[in-house]
Design an enzyme around this catalytic site. Structure first.
Site, PDB file in Angstrom:
ATOM      1  N   LYS A 196      11.079   7.780   4.908  1.00 23.78           N
ATOM      2  CA  LYS A 196      12.076   7.651   5.984  1.00 23.78           C
ATOM      3  C   LYS A 196      13.449   7.308   5.417  1.00 23.78           C
ATOM      4  O   LYS A 196      14.478   7.749   5.938  1.00 23.78           O
ATOM      5  CB  LYS A 196      11.646   6.595   7.010  1.00 23.78           C
ATOM      6  CG  LYS A 196      10.891   7.181   8.184  1.00 23.78           C
ATOM      7  CD  LYS A 196       9.462   7.546   7.897  1.00 23.78           C
ATOM      8  CE  LYS A 196       9.133   8.969   7.686  1.00 23.78           C
ATOM      9  NZ  LYS A 196       7.713   9.213   7.410  1.00 23.78           N
ATOM     10  N   GLY A 205      -7.489   2.577   1.834  1.00 30.54           N
ATOM     11  CA  GLY A 205      -6.555   3.671   2.087  1.00 30.54           C
ATOM     12  C   GLY A 205      -6.976   5.034   1.579  1.00 30.54           C
ATOM     13  O   GLY A 205      -8.164   5.380   1.520  1.00 30.54           O
ATOM     14  N   ILE A 221       3.580  15.693   6.161  1.00 27.84           N
ATOM     15  CA  ILE A 221       4.190  15.288   4.889  1.00 27.84           C
ATOM     16  C   ILE A 221       4.970  16.443   4.271  1.00 27.84           C
ATOM     17  O   ILE A 221       6.094  16.275   3.806  1.00 27.84           O
ATOM     18  CB  ILE A 221       3.104  14.738   3.930  1.00 27.84           C
ATOM     19  CG1 ILE A 221       2.570  13.412   4.485  1.00 27.84           C
ATOM     20  CG2 ILE A 221       3.646  14.548   2.520  1.00 27.84           C
ATOM     21  CD1 ILE A 221       1.433  12.789   3.698  1.00 27.84           C
ATOM     22  N   GLY A 275       0.798  -1.224   0.000  1.00 23.02           N
ATOM     23  CA  GLY A 275       0.000   0.000   0.000  1.00 23.02           C
ATOM     24  C   GLY A 275       0.830   1.272   0.000  1.00 23.02           C
ATOM     25  O   GLY A 275       2.026   1.278  -0.346  1.00 23.02           O
ATOM     26  N   ALA A 299      -0.087   4.600   9.694  1.00 23.28           N
ATOM     27  CA  ALA A 299       0.037   3.178   9.418  1.00 23.28           C
ATOM     28  C   ALA A 299      -0.296   2.337  10.650  1.00 23.28           C
ATOM     29  O   ALA A 299      -1.018   1.332  10.553  1.00 23.28           O
ATOM     30  CB  ALA A 299       1.452   2.878   8.944  1.00 23.28           C
ATOM     31  N   HIS A 310      21.390   6.067  32.584  1.00 23.04           N
ATOM     32  CA  HIS A 310      22.158   7.301  32.392  1.00 23.04           C
ATOM     33  C   HIS A 310      23.434   6.991  31.624  1.00 23.04           C
ATOM     34  O   HIS A 310      24.090   6.002  31.924  1.00 23.04           O
ATOM     35  CB  HIS A 310      22.521   7.899  33.745  1.00 23.04           C
ATOM     36  CG  HIS A 310      23.435   9.079  33.627  1.00 23.04           C
ATOM     37  ND1 HIS A 310      22.982  10.322  33.230  1.00 23.04           N
ATOM     38  CD2 HIS A 310      24.775   9.207  33.801  1.00 23.04           C
ATOM     39  CE1 HIS A 310      24.009  11.166  33.190  1.00 23.04           C
ATOM     40  NE2 HIS A 310      25.106  10.510  33.528  1.00 23.04           N
ATOM     41  N   CYS A 339       1.927   3.000   2.509  1.00 22.85           N
ATOM     42  CA  CYS A 339       2.980   3.015   3.522  1.00 22.85           C
ATOM     43  C   CYS A 339       4.306   2.492   2.974  1.00 22.85           C
ATOM     44  O   CYS A 339       5.331   3.171   3.048  1.00 22.85           O
ATOM     45  CB  CYS A 339       2.519   2.181   4.708  1.00 22.85           C
ATOM     46  SG  CYS A 339       3.772   1.945   5.945  1.00 22.85           S
ATOM     47  N   GLU A 368       1.493  28.247   4.129  1.00 20.47           N
ATOM     48  CA  GLU A 368       0.493  27.592   4.988  1.00 20.47           C
ATOM     49  C   GLU A 368      -0.664  28.566   5.255  1.00 20.47           C
ATOM     50  O   GLU A 368      -0.443  29.746   5.505  1.00 20.47           O
ATOM     51  CB  GLU A 368       1.186  27.144   6.288  1.00 20.47           C
ATOM     52  CG  GLU A 368       0.278  26.761   7.434  1.00 20.47           C
ATOM     53  CD  GLU A 368      -0.650  25.601   7.140  1.00 20.47           C
ATOM     54  OE1 GLU A 368      -0.176  24.560   6.662  1.00 20.47           O
ATOM     55  OE2 GLU A 368      -1.870  25.737   7.393  1.00 20.47           O
TER      56      GLU A 368
HETATM   57  P1  FAD Z   1      -2.953   2.149   2.163  1.00 16.02           P
HETATM   58  O1  FAD Z   1      -1.600   1.959   2.721  1.00 16.02           O
HETATM   59  O2  FAD Z   1      -3.215   3.388   1.386  1.00 16.02           O
HETATM   60  O3  FAD Z   1      -3.294   0.881   1.281  1.00 16.02           O
HETATM   61  C1  FAD Z   1      -4.470   0.764   0.547  1.00 16.02           C
HETATM   62  C2  FAD Z   1      -4.258  -0.236  -0.562  1.00 16.02           C
HETATM   63  O4  FAD Z   1      -5.523  -0.544  -1.153  1.00 16.02           O
HETATM   64  C3  FAD Z   1      -3.399   0.298  -1.695  1.00 16.02           C
HETATM   65  O5  FAD Z   1      -2.344  -0.601  -1.965  1.00 16.02           O
HETATM   66  C4  FAD Z   1      -4.349   0.395  -2.889  1.00 16.02           C
HETATM   67  O6  FAD Z   1      -3.728   0.138  -4.117  1.00 16.02           O
HETATM   68  C5  FAD Z   1      -5.358  -0.687  -2.553  1.00 16.02           C
HETATM   69  N1  FAD Z   1      -6.662  -0.473  -3.195  1.00 16.02           N
HETATM   70  C6  FAD Z   1      -7.411   0.656  -3.177  1.00 16.02           C
HETATM   71  N2  FAD Z   1      -8.578   0.457  -3.822  1.00 16.02           N
HETATM   72  C7  FAD Z   1      -8.550  -0.818  -4.281  1.00 16.02           C
HETATM   73  C8  FAD Z   1      -9.474  -1.614  -5.020  1.00 16.02           C
HETATM   74  N3  FAD Z   1     -10.658  -1.140  -5.403  1.00 16.02           N
HETATM   75  N4  FAD Z   1      -9.117  -2.889  -5.320  1.00 16.02           N
HETATM   76  C9  FAD Z   1      -7.921  -3.399  -4.931  1.00 16.02           C
HETATM   77  N5  FAD Z   1      -7.027  -2.688  -4.222  1.00 16.02           N
HETATM   78  C10 FAD Z   1      -7.336  -1.419  -3.882  1.00 16.02           C
HETATM   79  N6  FAD Z   1       2.094   6.859   8.523  1.00 16.02           N
HETATM   80  C11 FAD Z   1       2.809   6.531   9.620  1.00 16.02           C
HETATM   81  O7  FAD Z   1       2.270   5.932  10.542  1.00 16.02           O
HETATM   82  N7  FAD Z   1       4.131   6.861   9.725  1.00 16.02           N
HETATM   83  C12 FAD Z   1       4.788   7.540   8.749  1.00 16.02           C
HETATM   84  O8  FAD Z   1       5.974   7.818   8.868  1.00 16.02           O
HETATM   85  C13 FAD Z   1       4.063   7.894   7.582  1.00 16.02           C
HETATM   86  N8  FAD Z   1       4.664   8.550   6.579  1.00 16.02           N
HETATM   87  C14 FAD Z   1       3.965   8.834   5.449  1.00 16.02           C
HETATM   88  C15 FAD Z   1       4.608   9.523   4.441  1.00 16.02           C
HETATM   89  C16 FAD Z   1       3.931   9.841   3.280  1.00 16.02           C
HETATM   90  C17 FAD Z   1       4.646  10.572   2.165  1.00 16.02           C
HETATM   91  C18 FAD Z   1       2.570   9.440   3.127  1.00 16.02           C
HETATM   92  C19 FAD Z   1       1.823   9.746   1.869  1.00 16.02           C
HETATM   93  C20 FAD Z   1       1.914   8.772   4.145  1.00 16.02           C
HETATM   94  C21 FAD Z   1       2.602   8.466   5.319  1.00 16.02           C
HETATM   95  N9  FAD Z   1       1.981   7.809   6.371  1.00 16.02           N
HETATM   96  C22 FAD Z   1       2.692   7.521   7.500  1.00 16.02           C
HETATM   97  C23 FAD Z   1       0.552   7.416   6.307  1.00 16.02           C
HETATM   98  C24 FAD Z   1       0.415   5.923   5.986  1.00 16.02           C
HETATM   99  O9  FAD Z   1       1.087   5.637   4.784  1.00 16.02           O
HETATM  100  C25 FAD Z   1      -1.054   5.551   5.874  1.00 16.02           C
HETATM  101  O10 FAD Z   1      -1.719   5.960   7.056  1.00 16.02           O
HETATM  102  C26 FAD Z   1      -1.229   4.056   5.724  1.00 16.02           C
HETATM  103  O11 FAD Z   1      -0.583   3.592   4.563  1.00 16.02           O
HETATM  104  C27 FAD Z   1      -2.720   3.702   5.643  1.00 16.02           C
HETATM  105  O12 FAD Z   1      -2.847   2.325   5.508  1.00 16.02           O
HETATM  106  P2  FAD Z   1      -4.124   1.671   4.829  1.00 16.02           P
HETATM  107  O13 FAD Z   1      -3.904   0.198   4.930  1.00 16.02           O
HETATM  108  O14 FAD Z   1      -5.344   2.244   5.389  1.00 16.02           O
HETATM  109  O15 FAD Z   1      -4.091   2.124   3.301  1.00 16.02           O
END
Ligand code: FAD
Length: 466
Positions: free
Chosen positions: A48, A142, A182, A37, A320, A444, A39, A201
């Site tokens: 990171k 996501g 971000i 996804g 995540a 410490h 993440c 901002e």
């Molecule tokens: P996602 O990780 O978005 O996964 C969803 C998946 O569903 C995707 O692979 C997508 O392709 C798939 N999908 C969608 N629709 C369909 C469909 N109809 N059929 C099949 N597949 C589908 N969070 C942290 O905790 N720490 C961090 O350091 C951090 N850094 C980040 C940095 C950036 C640049 C970004 C953009 C985000 C960051 N995040 C971070 C946030 C984190 O990435 C998300 O909160 C997390 O990935 C959400 O997880 P999720 O499983 O809900 O969805």
């Protein structure tokens, strides 16, 4: 029981593995060839990797001479830095592939859409499709970057975090729209590599939901990195000019004169929106709220009782680890267990340098709720370990209940804050008081002593080193 999990991000793959561990027959559907996804592919992990690489470069240029390490010539191989980032991503996504196999989870690469209340239509890239019947479905699709239409997002020079993570060149100038996590993380990456970064901002400060003392401390460090900030500005329009640069127009909130800025790239970091495109939610009678997030009850069940939703697609903290916890929660609920979620104990981290990490309530949130509290603070510069490593910026703030001393929030701006915050999460999970934290023996010299000192300050104004 047959479980269909849609999405292989941290929400989906954690849910799938826990369901498999609990003995369910699990299919995981992911539209892209790579698992993990946002993440793993375009979020936490690549950002990171670049934050770490760029911080090494920056330290080599500015932070080593104080240690007596003199470096004559520092050169940067940006392609190699990007390649390494991609290798880190691949190692992680392959790891998920292995875990799917090990847990006997059937992975189907296809776009999932609902064909009925317990039926999915899976359409593959080659146009072929199949149906999948499920007893329960876990939706973990996501989020996607949110870019207003007038920003003319084109993935070339008007970009989101996804493109910023794989630029082919180091821009001379970059404008970042939005001073959230971000924007500040990716702005830091490029500022450390030599880009002149300007952050625009709408509000009058960075990181609106985090502790103000900590975010003010972080601002000082970011300004030292030559990041320029313009607050209280509303971006009206962004447009790419030819192949070389971008123009951006912004004005004060009250509609005064509009200013024009130019840069090679504009990074739009104005938030993320739920990813529900193509899901045909109506065919399964799944409701969304006015912002498009999937509505769930306290058990994360949608308006269709056979479908649960987790992670970014339901809103809340878009992190995540929040998605992971929700994935495990739903799996255990389906197995008849009584899992718990603790929404107020989700830590939040900003991986700038210094890092900013927090859990629980801020002072502003407690004031809004009318809860009486006391605070204890401790600056990193008073800490032996911080002096030894020359990581002097930042502070720890512990907030506890005025009457009971129960810890209500901990906020850290400083070196290794991302890891330090876990002590606070653990203690708050057991409803510890600031005095409990103060009584623990901390090794410490460590950065964690700043937590003990701030807790001593909160519980009885008895910090040793201030
Ligand atoms: P996602 O990780 O978005 O996964 C969803 C998946 O569903 C995707 O692979 C997508 O392709 C798939 N999908 C969608 N629709 C369909 C469909 N109809 N059929 C099949 N597949 C589908 N969070 C942290 O905790 N720490 C961090 O350091 C951090 N850094 C980040 C940095 C950036 C640049 C970004 C953009 C985000 C960051 N995040 C971070 C946030 C984190 O990435 C998300 O909160 C997390 O990935 C959400 O997880 P999720 O499983 O809900 O969805």
């Amino acid at each position: 029981m047959k479980i269909g999990v849609i999405g292989s991000g941290p929400g989906g793959y954690f849910a799938a593995i826990r369901c498999a561990q609990l003995g369910f027959d699990v299919s995981l559907i992911e539209r892209y060839p790579s698992l993990g996804g946002t993440c793993l592919n375009v979020g936490c992990i690549p950002s990171k990797a670049l934050l770490d690489s760029s911080e090494h470069f920056h330290q080599l240029q500015t932070g080593f001479d104080i240690h007596g390490i003199l470096v004559d010539e520092v050169r940067l191989d940006f392609n190699k830095m990007m390649q390494r980032k991609q290798e880190v991503v691949t190692q992680n996504t392959k790891g998920i592939q292995y875990l799917m196999k090990k847990n006997k989870i059937k992975v189907i690469h296809a776009l999932a859409s609902f064909a009925g209340s317990r039926e999915l239509l899976l359409t593959k890239d080659d146009g072929s499709s199949e149906k999948l019947l499920f007893d329960k479905c876990i939706l973990a699709t996501g989020s996607k970057p949110h870019c207003p239409d007038s920003f003319n997002y084109n993935k070339q020079r008007i970009i989101s975090s996804t493109e910023a993570l794989c630029l082919k060149e180091i821009p001379k100038r970059m404008i970042v729209v939005g001073a959230g996590v971000i924007g500040l993380e990716l702005g830091s990456v490029y500022a450390r590599l030599g880009t002149k970064v300007k952050v625009i901002e709408y509000l009058d400060h960075i990181l609106p939901n985090m502790d103000r003392d900590c975010s003010n401390e972080l601002m000082k460090s970011l300004k030292r990195l030559n990041i320029d900030f313009q607050f209280g500005r509303s971006v009206a329009k962004i447009q790419q000019i030819g192949n070389s640069h971008v123009e951006l127009f912004h004005g004060a909130k009250e509609g005064s004169e509009s200013l024009k800025e130019e840069a090679e790239y504009v990074l739009v970091a104005t938030g993320r929106k739920p990813y529900t495109e193509g899901l045909s939610l109506n065919k399964a009678e799944i409701q969304t709220d006015e912002k498009g997030f999937i509505k769930t009850n306290q058990n994360l069940q949608t308006s269709n009782p056979n479908v649960y939703a987790i992670g970014d697609v339901i809103g809340g903290a878009m992190l995540a680890h929040k998605a992971e916890e929700e994935g495990v929660y739903v799996a255990e609920l389906l197995a008849g267990q009584k899992p718990e979620l603790h929404a107020h104990l989700i830590p939040q981290v900003v991986y700038t340098w210094p890092e900013l990490a927090s859990v629980g309530y801020t002072e502003a949130q407690l004031n809004e709720r009318g809860i009486q509290y006391k605070t204890g603070k401790f600056p990193f510069k008073a800490l032996g370990r911080a002096r030894a490593s020359n990581d002097l910026d930042g502070l720890v703030k512990v907030i506890s209940n005025e009457q009971t001393d129960e810890i209500l929030g901990v906020h850290i701006c400083g070196a290794r804050a991302a890891d330090l915050i876990m002590e606070a999460v653990a203690l708050m999970n057991f409803k510890a008081s600031a005095e409990d934290m103060a009584m623990l023996c901390h090794a410490h010299p460590t950065f964690s002593e700043a937590l003990k000192e701030a807790a001593m300050d909160a519980s009885a104004k008895r910090a040793i080193h201030t």
